[in-house]
Scaffold this motif. Structure first.
Motif: not given
Length: 210
Positions: A173-178, A190-198
């Protein structure tokens, strides 16, 4: 990190056990029939049909040792889904057979298009696609929510027979990160950092070749 790897290994084993259990049921049924099952061999992904045995949760495990007394348990969903990977890149849902029953099952609303790509990290070929899945109201983290889950599997091709297999199937799933970054799977849109989490695994087997 060790905790996350242990969780992934345990979940992968559970998926394999579920697949073996379902296969034993099918073998028992086929023994009663006079027709012997024939192995399906896939040599081309476009227009091929695959059955995925899955097990996943709506939320990833906590990182490292960040477990707290207030952590909600993760509810896992399992079952089988049969897909057709069309030549135009679209994915058709043929059949969905969730295990369990009652309200503790997911509703797969849509599968998005599939794609092949070669990873810049290991130079191996992977297949990627996604699904919109509605969670049941019993989910402790996202009750009744429709979430997008991302699926990936490594494409292995036998050099002699050209038989294709999909290995190491994962669900994320895709999760926003700081910021700052430093996580795997990070992108900036769009200026938002995100990562794919297992969040889970699947085992894929061809059921109809192209």
């Amino acid at each position: 990190v060790d905790r996350m790897l242990d969780s992934a290994s345990k979940l992968r084993k559970e998926v394999e056990e579920l697949e073996a259990k379902l296969e034993r049921k099918e073998d028992s049924a086929s023994e009663k029939s006079t027709i012997s099952p024939i192995k399906t061999v896939c040599t081309s992904l476009p227009d091929s049909q695959w059955t995925l045995t899955y097990r996943f949760a709506s939320e990833p495990p906590l990182k490292d040792d960040s477990k707290s007394d207030n952590e909600k348990p993760r509810q896992y969903y399992s079952g089988r889904v049969t897909l057709l990977f069309k030549p135009d890149g679209y994915t058709d849902l043929i059949q969905h057979e969730p295990t369990g029953g009652g309200e503790n099952v997911v509703d797969i609303e849509k599968f998005w298009g599939w794609d092949e790509e070669v990873s810049s990290e290991d130079e191996l070929a992977y297949m990627n696609w996604a699904a919109n899945i509605q969670l049941p109201k019993s989910d402790p983290h996202n009750p009744n929510d429709t979430m997008r889950f991302y699926l990936q599997a490594r494409i292995d091709t036998d050099e002699r027979s050209k038989e294709i297999s999909l290995s190491e199937g994962t669900v994320t799933v895709k999760k926003d990160v700081e910021p700052p970054g430093g996580f795997w799977g990070i992108f900036n849109g769009g200026g938002i950092l995100a990562q794919f989490r297992y969040v889970g695994n699947f085992v894929a087997k061809p059921t109809q070749a192209s």
